[in-house]
Design a protein around this motif. Structure first.
Motif, PDB file in Angstrom:
ATOM      1  N   ASP A 218       0.877  -1.171   0.000  1.00 19.39           N
ATOM      2  CA  ASP A 218       0.000   0.000   0.000  1.00 19.39           C
ATOM      3  C   ASP A 218       0.920   1.229   0.000  1.00 19.39           C
ATOM      4  OD1 ASP A 218      -1.440   2.304   1.200  1.00 19.39           O
ATOM      5  OD2 ASP A 218      -3.074   0.881   1.461  1.00 19.39           O
ATOM      6  N   VAL A 219       0.724   2.133  -0.962  1.00 23.46           N
ATOM      7  CA  VAL A 219       1.606   3.306  -1.059  1.00 23.46           C
ATOM      8  C   VAL A 219       0.878   4.612  -0.741  1.00 23.46           C
ATOM      9  CG1 VAL A 219       3.276   2.292  -2.643  1.00 23.46           C
ATOM     10  CG2 VAL A 219       1.236   3.383  -3.565  1.00 23.46           C
ATOM     11  N   THR A 220      -0.234   4.502  -0.016  1.00 21.39           N
ATOM     12  CA  THR A 220      -1.016   5.696   0.326  1.00 21.39           C
ATOM     13  C   THR A 220      -0.173   6.716   1.081  1.00 21.39           C
ATOM     14  OG1 THR A 220      -3.044   4.369   0.468  1.00 21.39           O
ATOM     15  CG2 THR A 220      -3.074   6.542   1.517  1.00 21.39           C
ATOM     16  N   LYS A 221       0.596   6.258   2.063  1.00 18.55           N
ATOM     17  CA  LYS A 221       1.401   7.168   2.881  1.00 18.55           C
ATOM     18  C   LYS A 221       2.423   7.910   2.029  1.00 18.55           C
ATOM     19  CE  LYS A 221       4.563   7.149   6.864  1.00 18.55           C
ATOM     20  NZ  LYS A 221       5.231   6.299   7.897  1.00 18.55           N
ATOM     21  N   LEU A 222       3.122   7.198   1.147  1.00 22.18           N
ATOM     22  CA  LEU A 222       4.134   7.819   0.294  1.00 22.18           C
ATOM     23  C   LEU A 222       3.505   8.814  -0.671  1.00 22.18           C
ATOM     24  CD1 LEU A 222       7.115   7.904  -0.703  1.00 22.18           C
ATOM     25  CD2 LEU A 222       6.487   6.105  -2.327  1.00 22.18           C
ATOM     26  N   LYS A 223       2.417   8.427  -1.325  1.00 23.52           N
ATOM     27  CA  LYS A 223       1.756   9.309  -2.291  1.00 23.52           C
ATOM     28  C   LYS A 223       1.288  10.601  -1.635  1.00 23.52           C
ATOM     29  CE  LYS A 223      -1.289   7.550  -5.103  1.00 23.52           C
ATOM     30  NZ  LYS A 223      -2.440   6.726  -5.550  1.00 23.52           N
ATOM     31  N   GLN A 224       0.694  10.479  -0.456  1.00 19.47           N
ATOM     32  CA  GLN A 224       0.185  11.672   0.236  1.00 19.47           C
ATOM     33  C   GLN A 224       1.312  12.597   0.658  1.00 19.47           C
ATOM     34  OE1 GLN A 224      -2.263  10.065   3.402  1.00 19.47           O
ATOM     35  NE2 GLN A 224      -4.064   9.875   2.075  1.00 19.47           N
ATOM     36  N   LYS A 225       2.415  12.017   1.142  1.00 21.93           N
ATOM     37  CA  LYS A 225       3.533  12.852   1.582  1.00 21.93           C
ATOM     38  C   LYS A 225       4.189  13.565   0.404  1.00 21.93           C
ATOM     39  CE  LYS A 225       4.786  13.484   5.045  1.00 21.93           C
ATOM     40  NZ  LYS A 225       4.540  14.630   5.974  1.00 21.93           N
ATOM     41  N   LEU A 226       4.440  12.842  -0.687  1.00 21.08           N
ATOM     42  CA  LEU A 226       5.074  13.465  -1.849  1.00 21.08           C
ATOM     43  C   LEU A 226       4.158  14.516  -2.485  1.00 21.08           C
ATOM     44  CD1 LEU A 226       6.884  10.454  -3.576  1.00 21.08           C
ATOM     45  CD2 LEU A 226       7.888  12.290  -2.212  1.00 21.08           C
ATOM     46  N   LYS A 227       2.868  14.280  -2.408  1.00 24.40           N
ATOM     47  CA  LYS A 227       1.918  15.268  -2.960  1.00 24.40           C
ATOM     48  C   LYS A 227       2.019  16.592  -2.221  1.00 24.40           C
ATOM     49  CE  LYS A 227      -2.782  15.486  -4.754  1.00 24.40           C
ATOM     50  NZ  LYS A 227      -4.079  14.770  -4.884  1.00 24.40           N
ATOM     51  N   GLN A 228       2.356  16.539  -0.926  1.00 22.25           N
ATOM     52  CA  GLN A 228       2.548  17.774  -0.155  1.00 22.25           C
ATOM     53  C   GLN A 228       3.680  18.622  -0.731  1.00 22.25           C
ATOM     54  OE1 GLN A 228       3.079  16.986   4.042  1.00 22.25           O
ATOM     55  NE2 GLN A 228       1.310  15.605   4.124  1.00 22.25           N
ATOM     56  N   TYR A 229       4.634  17.948  -1.384  1.00 19.32           N
ATOM     57  CA  TYR A 229       5.768  18.647  -1.982  1.00 19.32           C
ATOM     58  C   TYR A 229       5.604  18.803  -3.492  1.00 19.32           C
ATOM     59  CZ  TYR A 229       7.784  17.576   2.576  1.00 19.32           C
ATOM     60  OH  TYR A 229       8.009  17.487   3.938  1.00 19.32           O
ATOM     61  N   GLY A 230       4.395  18.567  -3.987  1.00 12.30           N
ATOM     62  CA  GLY A 230       4.108  18.789  -5.402  1.00 12.30           C
ATOM     63  C   GLY A 230       4.618  17.718  -6.329  1.00 12.30           C
ATOM     64  N   TYR A 231       4.855  16.501  -5.804  1.00  8.01           N
ATOM     65  CA  TYR A 231       5.388  15.421  -6.636  1.00  8.01           C
ATOM     66  C   TYR A 231       4.372  14.302  -6.762  1.00  8.01           C
ATOM     67  CZ  TYR A 231       8.910  12.442  -8.794  1.00  8.01           C
ATOM     68  OH  TYR A 231       9.603  11.665  -9.680  1.00  8.01           O
ATOM     69  N   GLU A 232       4.023  13.958  -8.010  1.00  8.26           N
ATOM     70  CA  GLU A 232       3.066  12.888  -8.289  1.00  8.26           C
ATOM     71  C   GLU A 232       3.803  11.638  -8.762  1.00  8.26           C
ATOM     72  OE1 GLU A 232      -0.234  12.774  -8.003  1.00  8.26           O
ATOM     73  OE2 GLU A 232      -0.696  14.875  -7.505  1.00  8.26           O
ATOM     74  N   LEU A 233       3.480  10.516  -8.168  1.00  8.76           N
ATOM     75  CA  LEU A 233       4.112   9.253  -8.546  1.00  8.76           C
ATOM     76  C   LEU A 233       3.376   8.596  -9.701  1.00  8.76           C
ATOM     77  CD1 LEU A 233       5.039   7.220  -5.326  1.00  8.76           C
ATOM     78  CD2 LEU A 233       6.582   8.152  -7.048  1.00  8.76           C
ATOM     79  N   PRO A 234       4.069   8.235 -10.777  1.00  7.91           N
ATOM     80  CA  PRO A 234       3.417   7.476 -11.845  1.00  7.91           C
ATOM     81  C   PRO A 234       3.203   6.028 -11.419  1.00  7.91           C
ATOM     82  CG  PRO A 234       5.746   7.697 -12.326  1.00  7.91           C
ATOM     83  CD  PRO A 234       5.487   8.497 -11.080  1.00  7.91           C
ATOM     84  N   SER A 235       2.275   5.352 -12.073  1.00  3.89           N
ATOM     85  CA  SER A 235       2.043   3.945 -11.770  1.00  3.89           C
ATOM     86  C   SER A 235       3.261   3.114 -12.167  1.00  3.89           C
ATOM     87  CB  SER A 235       0.806   3.437 -12.513  1.00  3.89           C
ATOM     88  OG  SER A 235       1.089   3.320 -13.903  1.00  3.89           O
ATOM     89  N   THR A 236       3.302   1.901 -11.665  1.00  2.00           N
ATOM     90  CA  THR A 236       4.416   1.009 -11.967  1.00  2.00           C
ATOM     91  C   THR A 236       4.574   0.800 -13.465  1.00  2.00           C
ATOM     92  OG1 THR A 236       4.112  -0.150  -9.866  1.00  2.00           O
ATOM     93  CG2 THR A 236       5.338  -1.305 -11.563  1.00  2.00           C
ATOM     94  N   ILE A 237       3.483   0.497 -14.149  1.00  2.00           N
ATOM     95  CA  ILE A 237       3.549   0.217 -15.586  1.00  2.00           C
ATOM     96  C   ILE A 237       3.977   1.457 -16.362  1.00  2.00           C
ATOM     97  CG2 ILE A 237       2.245  -0.513 -17.607  1.00  2.00           C
ATOM     98  CD1 ILE A 237       2.830  -2.753 -15.634  1.00  2.00           C
TER      99      ILE A 237
END
Length: 254
Positions: A218-237
């Motif tokens: 589950d990457v909810t914690k990482l996605k939310q934290k990086l979003k605070q700094y304006g960074y969006e994670l792309p999907s694995t594929i």
């Protein structure tokens, strides 16, 4: 006797990033027959470095391992992924055992950021890159897993470190992938003649000294934290497609 972290005192860094660790050569089966070396690197070495940074009030980012979980009845294929709060449940390989022990120790320090890598993939053809090793196997298992596509994740690691975030993060891209999906992308972008076949986890186990784990985070914690700094994670594929396309372009220029 006083404990003096002399090298850190000499360099006087603002941040330390630790990527050191024993994972074996050619694979983690090496750790089964080199237990003392594995302990020295993965447990003693990691804890010592974190402790030295703590004594000098220096933030440290430690790249740990996600190979400390395995699918179970509460976390089956396609079910909920493991969170940072879930208790590790995989110690069947000595490598994984040392990573569980190491994380439990160093996460008690207030100056450490632990990023759990899983199946790290880089945008190059280094012999240690997972995609290169995978391409050399004639038979592979086809189980969904989380993965760390490094070109898309490392900018996030720097953001977390610069902002002195601490605690444990599942450091993978959203979504799972299978080995077949990796091979199809490799065939599409890099090696058109690539071929392979599948075999079961039971068949794979017979060829290995130590069992391997399979899991989705589950990457909810990482996605939310990086979003605070304006960074969006792309999907694995998406991240793999981009990384392999870049490798293919570089290869075509040679």
């Amino acid at each position: 006797m006083s404990h003096q972290p002399s090298e850190i005192t000499r360099v006087n860094p603002t941040h330390v990033i630790n990527t050191a660790g024993a994972r074996g050569d050619p694979n983690v089966d090496w750790c089964e027959t080199h237990k003392q070396e594995t302990i020295r690197s993965n447990i003693i070495g990691a804890a010592n470095l974190v402790d030295c940074c703590f004594l000098k009030n220096v933030h440290i980012t430690h790249f740990g391992s996600g190979c400390i979980y395995d699918y179970d009845e509460w976390h089956p294929w396609g079910g909920p992924g493991y969170t940072e709060e879930d208790e590790p449940n995989f110690t069947k390989s000595f490598y994984s055992y040392t990573k569980v022990v190491s994380e439990k120790i160093i996460k008690e320090y207030p100056n450490v950021l632990i990023l759990r890598l899983r199946n790290p993939i880089a945008a190059d053809l280094h012999p240690k890159n997972m995609i290169v090793k995978l391409s050399q196997y004639q038979r592979i298992v086809n189980v969904p897993n989380s993965g760390s596509i490094l070109p898309s994740l490392l900018p996030g690691a720097l953001l977390l470190a610069e902002n002195k975030e601490t605690g444990v993060y599942n450091f993978v891209n959203p979504g799972a992938f299978t080995h077949n999906e990796i091979m199809e992308l490799l065939k599409k972008h890099i090696w058109p003649s690539l071929s392979w076949s599948n075999f079961s986890e039971q068949e794979q186990r017979k060829a290995l000294q130590a069992p391997r784990c399979n899991l989705e985070f589950d990457v909810t914690k990482l996605k939310q934290k990086l979003k605070q700094y304006g960074y969006e994670l792309p999907s694995t594929i998406e991240a793999m497609e981009d990384a392999f396309e870049r490798i293919g372009q570089l290869q075509s220029r040679k």
